[in-house]
Every structure is written in C-alpha cells, then in structure tokens.
Write an enzyme that holds these catalytic residues in place. Structure first.
Site, PDB file in Angstrom:
ATOM      1  CB  SER A 118       7.438   0.534  -4.420  1.00  0.00           C
ATOM      2  OG  SER A 118       7.433  -0.603  -4.855  1.00  0.00           O
ATOM      3  CG  ASP A 258      14.757  -0.461  -0.934  1.00  0.00           C
ATOM      4  OD1 ASP A 258      13.967  -1.210  -1.028  1.00  0.00           O
ATOM      5  OD2 ASP A 258      14.803   0.627  -1.056  1.00  0.00           O
ATOM      6  CG  HIS A 285      10.507  -1.033  -0.614  1.00  0.00           C
ATOM      7  ND1 HIS A 285      11.203  -0.858  -1.599  1.00  0.00           N
ATOM      8  CD2 HIS A 285       9.150  -0.956  -1.076  1.00  0.00           C
ATOM      9  CE1 HIS A 285      10.420  -0.818  -2.887  1.00  0.00           C
ATOM     10  NE2 HIS A 285       9.053  -1.121  -2.395  1.00  0.00           N
TER      11      HIS A 285
END
Length: 305
Positions: A118, A258, A285
């Site tokens: 991320s 995601d 994610h």
C-alpha cells in the site's frame, strides 16, 4: 517451519528542527551476514504500524530469507509527534525516504531487497526511482502510482456497497463526523470486502488498527480519515512520469478484490522496464494473510530467481 532468531532494536533518527531524541524501532527475523540479502518491509498508511506485516516472518522461518520490519516515524513503537498533527510541511515523502536511508546506514546493510504494501509500496517506488546502488529487487504490493487513480478506483468500489452503508459514509463525511462510531462501522464494511477478507481480522491486523486509533497523526495528515476518503497531503501524489527510472527487477502484487484494482496496478506494469505481475484470486489488500502460503511461495520464488 524452522525457528528463527528475532532481534528488536531502536535506531537514532535525526530530524532538522526537532530537538527531542527521535527513534525508529525495528524487528529483524533471521540474521544479517555478508552472504545474505535481507528483505526490508515497508508498511502502509502512512502511519499504520508494522504489526499487520508480521506474517512476512514466514519468509525467514520457511525460506531462510532475513526480514526487517520497522515502524515508520510517527507510529507504532517509533517516536510519535502528535503535536505535528496537520503539519503537511513536516510529514512528507522525503521524511520517510530519509528514515529508510538512515535505517540502511545504521544497520550496515549492503545489498538488499525491498517490499512495500500500500503506502509502503508507494514509498518503495519513490526509493527505487532514485536508483540506489545496493537495491537488488523490488516488490510493490497493493499500491497505486497515482492517488487520483486510486481515488477513482475507490469511488467505484464504494458504489458497490449497500445503499444504507453509502448513505452513512456520505452523511458523516458531509457533516465532518468521520471520527464517530457510526462512520467507523460503515468504513469497516468496505474494509471487510477490499482490505482484508479474513474475518474476524487476524490479531496482528487488529493490532495495527488499534495502534492507528491511539495516534492517527500521520494517517490523518497525509491520507485522511479512511482508505477511500483521501483529503490529506498525498491527495495529489503521482509518480507515473518517473516509473521508467526503476531499473531493478520488480514484482507487482494485488488481489482480485483489492482496493488497489488492476487499473491502478497497470500503471506500474506499463512503465517499469523489468516487471512481472501476479494477482491473488481470493484476496483483497492483504494477500499476505488472505492467501498466506501462496503469497510466501510467490515472493520467495521471485527473490531467489
């Protein structure tokens, strides 16, 4: 699964105009030696803490790959500066790049691999663009190359939520009530679909969210109140025009569900010269939890290739 040596420590981190002592906390799984190449893992947020990446310790126990996790400045076990809440001139990408450089220097690391999830992947890409001489391989997991594209993708996913959940989100954001329990519960409906599909969340994931609640300074300043309501200083962040400078072999990872959608990841794939991409069919994610065994297999194979 073999047992591995685990070492924790703190590194001095000097920041201009900050007079109090500042520290970066780190945790090493395995050991460093002239013949090993460690994997340094950058967590998300910004400001989310290392805990939800603790599953990466499997790379050390199962594949003998040393792994270094650390809490980025302002969160977790590292120094906090809540008095800097809202200070966008202080909380910058450059600050966290400097912290990574400091960690590499203080630990005496030679050649290394870099993993980022991320925001951590965004930071890893920024680091790789600068073409550091000792960076060997790069893994960008579940990350955007442009926050405007991330926001577009998030808005599309948000519209798929139940209408009553969308109404709560819209109302709380409009009325600036994003710190309420009502908003938090509605946000969680998005997170269970597009952040981590293991429910209840693994304890280490919960620990990260609890750490964020205790001090949201960095996250609120740079991102905003949630993954899909981005109003912080990163809102205009974009490195699409610089991605061609990443010369090391790179792996891109995301999940089919995601929030880092395929359209978001495609930007990296189109621009980085030496790149491969794998999407986890049952993940969102956090494939390092959602499909942990396959995730470790893929990562280890890439690092050993």
């Amino acid at each position: 699964m073999a047992s591995v040596q685990v070492t924790e420590g703190e590194l001095d981190f000097s920041i201009p105009k900050i007079t109090k002592p500042c520290k970066t906390w780190y945790k090493l799984f395995g050991s460093l030696s002239p013949t090993t190449v460690p994997l340094i893992a950058l967590h998300g947020g910004p400001g989310m803490s290392h805990n939800y990446l603790l599953s990466l310790s499997s790379l050390a126990s199962d594949y003998s790959i040393p792994v270094i996790l650390y809490d980025q400045f302002g969160c977790g076990n590292s120094t906090h500066l809540p008095e800097k809440n809202g200070d966008t001139d202080f909380w910058t990408v450059e600050l966290f790049l400097s912290e990574l450089d400091n960690l590499l220097e203080k630990l005496g690391i030679g050649e290394y691999d870099l993993f980022g999830n991320s925001w951590g992947g965004m930071l890893a890409a920024e680091h790789a663009i600068r073409q550091p001489s000792k960076l060997r391989r790069l893994i960008i997991a579940d990350s955007p190359a442009s926050m405007s594209d991330w926001i577009v993708a998030a808005e599309g996913l948000r519209k798929q939520l139940p209408t009553d959940v969308q109404s709560v989100l819209d109302r709380c954001e409009r009325d600036e009530r994003t710190e309420t329990e009502e908003y938090e519960k509605a946000v969680m409906e998005f997170y269970k679909r597009h952040v981590c599909r293991v429910w209840p969340f693994p304890g280490d994931v919960d620990d990260t969210f609890e750490s964020l609640k205790r001090d949201p300074t960095v996250y609120h300043t740079m991102n905003g109140p949630s993954e899909f309501y981005v109003v912080g200083s990163l809102k205009t962040w974009d490195i699409k025009s610089k991605l061609h400078r990443i010369k090391v072999s790179t792996m891109l990872l995301n999940g089919r569900h995601d929030e880092a959608t395929d359209a978001v990841v495609q930007l990296y794939f189109d621009a980085i010269p030496r790149v491969r991409w794998f999407t986890f069919a049952e993940s969102s994610h956090m494939p390092h939890w959602e499909e942990r065994e396959l995730f470790m297999e893929r990562v280890a194979a890439f690092l050993r290739d």
